[in-house]
Write a protein that holds these residues in place. Structure first.
Motif, short mmCIF file in Angstrom:
data_model
loop_
_atom_site.label_atom_id
_atom_site.label_comp_id
_atom_site.label_asym_id
_atom_site.label_seq_id
_atom_site.Cartn_x
_atom_site.Cartn_y
_atom_site.Cartn_z
N ALA A 38 14.23 23.65 -0.64
CA ALA A 38 14.94 23.36 -1.88
C ALA A 38 14.34 24.42 -2.67
N ASN A 39 15.05 24.53 -3.85
CA ASN A 39 14.88 25.45 -4.97
C ASN A 39 15.41 24.40 -6.16
N ARG A 40 15.49 24.93 -7.46
CA ARG A 40 16.02 24.11 -8.56
C ARG A 40 17.70 24.10 -8.44
N HIS A 41 18.26 24.91 -7.54
CA HIS A 41 19.66 24.65 -7.60
C HIS A 41 20.18 24.14 -6.36
N LEU A 42 19.37 23.89 -5.00
CA LEU A 42 19.86 23.64 -3.84
C LEU A 42 18.63 22.98 -3.20
N ASP A 43 19.00 21.69 -2.35
CA ASP A 43 18.39 21.13 -1.52
C ASP A 43 19.25 21.08 -0.27
N VAL A 44 18.40 21.60 0.73
CA VAL A 44 19.30 21.55 2.14
C VAL A 44 18.13 21.11 3.27
N VAL A 45 18.85 20.14 4.01
CA VAL A 45 17.91 19.51 5.06
C VAL A 45 18.69 20.01 6.40
N LEU A 46 17.61 20.57 7.43
CA LEU A 46 18.02 21.25 8.36
C LEU A 46 17.48 20.14 9.55
N SER A 53 20.45 23.31 13.08
CA SER A 53 21.53 23.39 11.95
C SER A 53 21.59 22.91 10.55
N ILE A 54 22.44 23.07 9.71
CA ILE A 54 22.29 22.28 8.32
C ILE A 54 22.85 20.90 8.42
N GLN A 55 22.20 20.12 8.06
CA GLN A 55 22.50 18.52 8.15
C GLN A 55 23.34 18.41 6.87
N SER A 56 22.72 18.94 5.74
CA SER A 56 23.51 18.69 4.34
C SER A 56 22.82 19.88 3.40
N ALA A 57 23.79 19.98 2.48
CA ALA A 57 23.37 20.78 1.30
C ALA A 57 23.84 20.22 0.13
N ARG A 58 22.63 19.83 -0.89
CA ARG A 58 23.11 19.03 -2.01
C ARG A 58 22.89 19.94 -3.17
N LEU A 59 23.95 20.21 -3.94
CA LEU A 59 23.68 20.87 -5.42
C LEU A 59 22.99 20.06 -6.41
N LEU A 60 21.94 20.43 -6.79
CA LEU A 60 21.16 19.69 -7.69
C LEU A 60 21.44 19.60 -9.15
N GLU A 61 22.35 20.80 -9.67
CA GLU A 61 22.89 20.65 -10.94
C GLU A 61 24.27 20.37 -10.97
N ALA A 118 31.37 13.98 -10.32
CA ALA A 118 32.51 13.77 -11.53
C ALA A 118 31.91 13.63 -12.90
N ARG A 119 32.12 13.85 -13.84
CA ARG A 119 31.75 13.78 -15.21
C ARG A 119 30.93 12.38 -15.46
N GLY A 120 29.64 12.24 -15.54
CA GLY A 120 29.20 10.92 -15.80
C GLY A 120 28.63 10.29 -14.63
N ALA A 121 28.88 11.07 -13.26
CA ALA A 121 28.58 10.35 -12.13
C ALA A 121 27.11 10.38 -11.86
N GLN A 122 26.40 9.84 -11.09
CA GLN A 122 25.07 10.10 -10.66
C GLN A 122 24.98 10.91 -9.47
N GLN A 123 25.86 10.81 -8.43
CA GLN A 123 25.69 11.52 -7.37
C GLN A 123 26.01 12.69 -7.36
N GLN A 124 25.20 13.51 -6.78
CA GLN A 124 25.46 15.11 -6.70
C GLN A 124 26.40 15.58 -5.55
N VAL A 125 27.07 16.85 -5.96
CA VAL A 125 28.09 17.33 -4.77
C VAL A 125 27.09 17.81 -3.24
N THR A 126 27.49 17.16 -2.48
CA THR A 126 26.81 17.39 -1.17
C THR A 126 27.64 18.00 -0.29
N PHE A 127 27.67 19.05 0.49
CA PHE A 127 28.32 19.64 1.48
C PHE A 127 27.80 18.93 2.78
#
Length: 183
Positions: A19-27, A33-41, A45-54
């Protein structure tokens, strides 16, 4: 009996988080391999709590390694357990293991710690990775494939405008639309 790369893994999964301030990656240790990659910022959707997670809700990890099935030559996922190794001083987190045919697999990942908003080396959203396959003496390295993972459309992206793959090799960089990929 011959164990194929697609056979189930019997070792418990171990995960490593980068993780860094932009990205949280779980291997995952199952194939390294990459299990998930979450964009921390970025929120779904606008007003949503859930972050974009690839790769969210995906059955298969992103950058999953595939090698030819010995019987059919079709790509099959490598899900053998790879051992996570301690992070190196240069920031690389490594996984290592062996395929049933004796090929040694080494995978490595690192995130840029940059707080910059630039591209390439200055972009904190960048995941660098490497894959190395070293066959037993006298054998050729197997052909391999990497899966890009699952990038589900977000509610605000009704035309898939924001989903692209950035492909970089040395100095050449290209944006590739998802329509170039199948399955």
């Amino acid at each position: 009996p011959v164990v194929r790369p697609a056979d189930p893994v019997f070792e418990p999964e171990r995960t490593v988080r980068l993780a860094n301030r932009h990205l949280d990656v779980v291997l995952t240790s199952h194939g390294g391999s990459i299990q998930s990659a979450r964009l921390l910022e970025h929120r779904l959707a606008r007003g949503a709590q859930q972050q974009v997670t690839f790769n969210d809700r995906a059955a298969d990890p992103a950058l999953e390694l595939h090698v030819p099935d010995p019987a059919t030559a079709k790509p099959v996922p490598v899900r053998v357990a790879l051992s996570p190794l301690p992070a190196s001083p240069d920031g690389w987190t490594r996984f290592a293991g062996q395929l049933p045919d004796g090929t040694v697999v080494s995978r490595a990942y690192r995130l840029k710690a940059s707080d910059g908003e630039g591209r390439g080396g200055d972009d904190g959203h960048l995941v660098e990775f490497s894959v190395s396959l070293k066959p037993p003496a006298g054998k050729a390295a197997p052909k391999f494939w990497l899966s890009t993972g699952t990038w589900m459309p977000e509610p605000a992206d009704t035309t898939h405008l924001f989903q692209r793959v950035l492909v970089a090799a040395a100095e050449d960089t290209a944006h590739v639309a998802l329509s170039e990929f199948t399955d």
